[in-house]
Design a protein around this motif. Structure first.
Motif, PDB file in Angstrom:
ATOM      1  N   VAL A  42     -50.801  -4.014 -57.489  1.00 11.01           N
ATOM      2  CA  VAL A  42     -50.835  -2.571 -57.782  1.00 11.01           C
ATOM      3  C   VAL A  42     -51.566  -2.214 -59.069  1.00 11.01           C
ATOM      4  O   VAL A  42     -51.987  -1.065 -59.246  1.00 11.01           O
ATOM      5  CB  VAL A  42     -49.399  -1.999 -57.835  1.00 11.01           C
ATOM      6  N   PHE A  43     -51.720  -3.162 -59.983  1.00  8.78           N
ATOM      7  CA  PHE A  43     -52.368  -2.869 -61.264  1.00  8.78           C
ATOM      8  C   PHE A  43     -53.640  -3.695 -61.405  1.00  8.78           C
ATOM      9  O   PHE A  43     -53.584  -4.922 -61.331  1.00  8.78           O
ATOM     10  CB  PHE A  43     -51.415  -3.189 -62.429  1.00  8.78           C
ATOM     11  N   PRO A  44     -54.784  -3.060 -61.605  1.00  3.49           N
ATOM     12  CA  PRO A  44     -55.000  -1.611 -61.738  1.00  3.49           C
ATOM     13  C   PRO A  44     -55.497  -0.941 -60.458  1.00  3.49           C
ATOM     14  O   PRO A  44     -55.844   0.231 -60.482  1.00  3.49           O
ATOM     15  CB  PRO A  44     -56.064  -1.554 -62.815  1.00  3.49           C
ATOM     16  N   SER A  45     -55.579  -1.683 -59.347  1.00  2.00           N
ATOM     17  CA  SER A  45     -56.208  -1.142 -58.136  1.00  2.00           C
ATOM     18  C   SER A  45     -55.524   0.128 -57.639  1.00  2.00           C
ATOM     19  O   SER A  45     -56.188   1.054 -57.156  1.00  2.00           O
ATOM     20  CB  SER A  45     -56.202  -2.209 -57.035  1.00  2.00           C
ATOM     21  N   ILE A  46     -54.185   0.201 -57.733  1.00  2.00           N
ATOM     22  CA  ILE A  46     -53.453   1.386 -57.293  1.00  2.00           C
ATOM     23  C   ILE A  46     -53.176   2.318 -58.469  1.00  2.00           C
ATOM     24  O   ILE A  46     -53.378   3.538 -58.381  1.00  2.00           O
ATOM     25  CB  ILE A  46     -52.129   0.996 -56.612  1.00  2.00           C
ATOM     26  N   THR A  47     -52.720   1.772 -59.575  1.00  2.43           N
ATOM     27  CA  THR A  47     -52.335   2.614 -60.713  1.00  2.43           C
ATOM     28  C   THR A  47     -53.517   3.402 -61.278  1.00  2.43           C
ATOM     29  O   THR A  47     -53.334   4.501 -61.808  1.00  2.43           O
ATOM     30  CB  THR A  47     -51.706   1.760 -61.828  1.00  2.43           C
ATOM     31  N   ALA A  48     -54.727   2.860 -61.195  1.00  5.26           N
ATOM     32  CA  ALA A  48     -55.897   3.577 -61.704  1.00  5.26           C
ATOM     33  C   ALA A  48     -56.225   4.803 -60.857  1.00  5.26           C
ATOM     34  O   ALA A  48     -56.993   5.677 -61.293  1.00  5.26           O
ATOM     35  CB  ALA A  48     -57.109   2.648 -61.753  1.00  5.26           C
ATOM     36  N   LEU A  49     -55.638   4.894 -59.665  1.00  3.64           N
ATOM     37  CA  LEU A  49     -55.870   6.048 -58.778  1.00  3.64           C
ATOM     38  C   LEU A  49     -54.813   7.130 -58.958  1.00  3.64           C
ATOM     39  O   LEU A  49     -54.917   8.212 -58.374  1.00  3.64           O
ATOM     40  CB  LEU A  49     -55.862   5.586 -57.308  1.00  3.64           C
ATOM     41  N   ILE A  50     -53.792   6.848 -59.749  1.00  2.00           N
ATOM     42  CA  ILE A  50     -52.714   7.812 -59.977  1.00  2.00           C
ATOM     43  C   ILE A  50     -53.122   8.757 -61.098  1.00  2.00           C
ATOM     44  O   ILE A  50     -53.459   8.326 -62.204  1.00  2.00           O
ATOM     45  CB  ILE A  50     -51.392   7.085 -60.318  1.00  2.00           C
ATOM     46  N   ASP A  60     -58.371  13.262 -66.253  1.00  5.64           N
ATOM     47  CA  ASP A  60     -58.299  12.002 -65.505  1.00  5.64           C
ATOM     48  C   ASP A  60     -58.661  10.784 -66.349  1.00  5.64           C
ATOM     49  O   ASP A  60     -57.975   9.756 -66.293  1.00  5.64           O
ATOM     50  CB  ASP A  60     -59.224  12.071 -64.282  1.00  5.64           C
ATOM     51  N   ASP A  61     -59.761  10.873 -67.130  1.00  2.86           N
ATOM     52  CA  ASP A  61     -60.213   9.698 -67.867  1.00  2.86           C
ATOM     53  C   ASP A  61     -59.214   9.253 -68.926  1.00  2.86           C
ATOM     54  O   ASP A  61     -58.903   8.069 -69.065  1.00  2.86           O
ATOM     55  CB  ASP A  61     -61.594   9.939 -68.494  1.00  2.86           C
ATOM     56  N   VAL A  62     -58.641  10.220 -69.667  1.00  3.14           N
ATOM     57  CA  VAL A  62     -57.664   9.879 -70.709  1.00  3.14           C
ATOM     58  C   VAL A  62     -56.332   9.475 -70.087  1.00  3.14           C
ATOM     59  O   VAL A  62     -55.681   8.524 -70.541  1.00  3.14           O
ATOM     60  CB  VAL A  62     -57.470  11.060 -71.686  1.00  3.14           C
ATOM     61  N   PHE A  63     -55.916  10.173 -69.030  1.00  7.36           N
ATOM     62  CA  PHE A  63     -54.646   9.863 -68.360  1.00  7.36           C
ATOM     63  C   PHE A  63     -54.641   8.421 -67.851  1.00  7.36           C
ATOM     64  O   PHE A  63     -53.672   7.678 -68.056  1.00  7.36           O
ATOM     65  CB  PHE A  63     -54.443  10.845 -67.199  1.00  7.36           C
ATOM     66  N   VAL A  64     -55.735   8.029 -67.200  1.00  7.63           N
ATOM     67  CA  VAL A  64     -55.834   6.664 -66.672  1.00  7.63           C
ATOM     68  C   VAL A  64     -55.936   5.653 -67.818  1.00  7.63           C
ATOM     69  O   VAL A  64     -55.303   4.585 -67.784  1.00  7.63           O
ATOM     70  CB  VAL A  64     -57.042   6.538 -65.727  1.00  7.63           C
ATOM     71  N   ALA A  65     -56.738   5.986 -68.856  1.00 12.96           N
ATOM     72  CA  ALA A  65     -56.875   5.079 -70.000  1.00 12.96           C
ATOM     73  C   ALA A  65     -55.531   4.885 -70.700  1.00 12.96           C
ATOM     74  O   ALA A  65     -55.204   3.774 -71.151  1.00 12.96           O
ATOM     75  CB  ALA A  65     -57.911   5.614 -70.979  1.00 12.96           C
ATOM     76  N   PHE A  66     -54.725   5.963 -70.782  1.00 14.73           N
ATOM     77  CA  PHE A  66     -53.415   5.856 -71.437  1.00 14.73           C
ATOM     78  C   PHE A  66     -52.492   4.930 -70.665  1.00 14.73           C
ATOM     79  O   PHE A  66     -51.708   4.181 -71.262  1.00 14.73           O
ATOM     80  CB  PHE A  66     -52.770   7.233 -71.580  1.00 14.73           C
TER      81      PHE A  66
END
Length: 494
Positions: free
Chosen positions: A324-332, A360-366
């Motif tokens: 799930v990380f990061p293949s799925i979590t990066a899509l959340i 999206d970019d900051v949310f995923v990076a966080f």
């Protein structure tokens, strides 16, 4: 401890006349000097050896992290070639393949006692690789030519990383368990450093800006130079640590002395006999014929059988993580930017407020930062006695419990064009809480399983301890590879 050695010397001096030669042999100046070094190495003065192992952990994970973090730079350098959109797949496939193939070869050689891995050489090669990469930033070569050069360096890094991992974990397994924790903690530091660099880079721009080419190149140069300096530091640490009395004592100690439990009278007598053969304590060549025979007969299958529960646990921990990380979590994405009610695929963000954090970019990076910090915290927890257990069955059950994270993430606000599952977890705070628990459990259980393997009662000899450390490391890498492969299946189910 010194009183014990005084007692031994008195016993040696009181032996019968026909044992006079043995007493003289042990009491010559060279023997006394060696025994002083042995006694001095009872403690890790200033924790130098511990911190060098932490540095090894950083240097172990940094190569791969640098390649994936500099993805924007590589995308620009490969632009116009047939690899501009698929280079990350090539990176992952070739690095993992090189890593596993060399790892398998080294395990086979180590089980036959024909291979002694010195981590000095892989660290030196990685230093040269990142020196070349840092230099290549200012070279005008692009497209397919630069891709070929990068892939050669990547495959070399995958191979040297295997050597480095085998060598480090084989050595750390001969030390008390906190030294394996030091390596795992260093790996966590590498992940945190890269994740923090990513989120700072995201905050530096806006959600709609195209990254400046000069800025991307400068960031890549800094990544490569950081990896270069870390590997240089690992080389220096290697030179320092091999001269420390504590390191010398642990690496050359007799099997019977690896236990921290008190010795009874029979064991003391046995240790006195073993003192007559100084090479068993102080020679890295292990020239004793009986010791060589024991190492030659060492069976990797026997070691795996003795540690089967822990071998499974460490692999399964990282299978679940990579699924799930990061293949799925990066899509959340944030529910404030992508409303959960739009189950059919509205991938365009809705700007209900101007909070940059929700973009999206900051949310995923966080979420990358949160995971890596949580993972590092988990790797630090085994330092506390209350957070440490080496029971294989318990660790297996804990690893199986992490399966619950797979459906948990699949029911979060995944933003894809073909989403099939409903969004049940529609709160950003709850999502980040799940990420935190997921990360801490990964670091904590991963460290515990690695630490527990050499501490099993059935693993007694130094050769077995080194081999089980390598086996566990291989199982960890295999778990990562299997989890990454299975992530495609999970992605298709979302």
């Amino acid at each position: 401890m010194f009183d014990k050695y005084k007692t031994r010397f008195r016993r040696l001096l009181s032996r019968k006349q026909h044992e006079h030669y043995e007493s003289e042999s042990l009491l010559n100046s060279d023997s006394i000097e060696r025994l002083e070094v042995y006694a001095e190495g009872l403690h890790d003065a200033h924790n130098v050896v511990y911190w060098v192992f932490v540095l090894y952990g950083v240097a172990m994970l940094l190569p791969w992290n640098v390649f994936i973090t500099a993805s924007e730079y590589f995308a620009k350098r490969f632009a116009g070639s047939s690899y501009d959109e698929t280079f990350q797949n090539y990176f992952s496939t070739y690095f993992t393949a090189a890593n596993l193939i060399v790892f398998t070869y080294l395990l086979w050689q180590q089980s036959k006692a024909t291979c002694r891995v010195d981590i000095l050489w892989p660290a030196l090669i990685n230093t040269l690789i990142f020196g070349i990469l840092a230099t290549s930033v200012v070279v005008s070569t692009e497209g397919t030519t630069y891709f070929s050069l990068t892939m050669i360096l990547l495959v070399m890094t995958g191979a040297t990383t295997s050597y480095f991992q085998v060598g480090v974990f084989a050595e750390a397994s001969r030390f008390p368990p906190q030294y394996i924790q030091a390596v795992m903690s260093g790996q966590g530091v590498a992940g945190v450093a890269v994740a923090v660099a990513s989120i700072l880079s995201a905050f530096a721009g806006s959600a709609t800006d195209t990254p400046d080419e000069a800025g991307v190149t400068r960031s890549a140069f800094l990544y490569f130079m950081s990896a270069f300096l870390i590997t240089v530091a690992a080389l220096i640490g290697r030179v320092i640590v091999t001269r420390r009395p504590f390191y010398i004592r642990q690496m050359n100690m007799d099997p019977a002395l690896l236990s921290n439990s008190p010795l009874d009278e029979d064991e003391i007598e046995e240790q006195e006999q073993l003192l007559d053969d100084e090479q068993r304590f102080f020679s890295n060549n292990h020239s004793d014929n009986r010791s060589q025979q024991q190492q030659t007969e060492l069976s990797i299958f026997a070691v795996v059988r003795k540690s089967s529960g822990l071998v499974f646990a460490v692999a399964y921990i990282f299978v679940i993580t990579l699924i799930v990380f990061p293949s799925i979590t990066a899509l959340i994405k944030s529910v404030s930017r992508h409303l959960p009610a739009t189950t059919s695929a509205a991938t365009t963000p809705i700007y209900i407020n101007n909070n940059r954090f929700l973009d999206d970019d900051v949310f995923v990076a966080f979420h990358f930062v949160l995971f890596n910090v949580g993972d590092w915290v988990g790797r630090l927890l085994p330092i506390l006695e209350s957070m440490r257990t080496f029971k294989p069955k318990l660790l297996v059950w804990f690893s199986l419990l992490r399966t619950i994270f797979v459906p948990a993430f699949m029911l979060c606000n995944i933003v894809v064009s073909d989403r099939k599952l409903p969004v049940i977890i529609d709160n950003d705070v709850v999502y980040f809480l799940i990420v935190w628990i997921f990360a801490v459990s990964n670091g904590w259980l991963g460290s515990l399983t690695m630490m527990a393997a050499p501490q099993q009662e059935s693993i007694r000899s130094p050769a077995e301890k080194s081999l089980v450390g390598s086996v566990m490391s291989f199982s960890l890498v295999a778990g990562l590879a299997l989890g990454g492969t299975m992530s495609f299946v999970i992605r298709s189910m979302v």
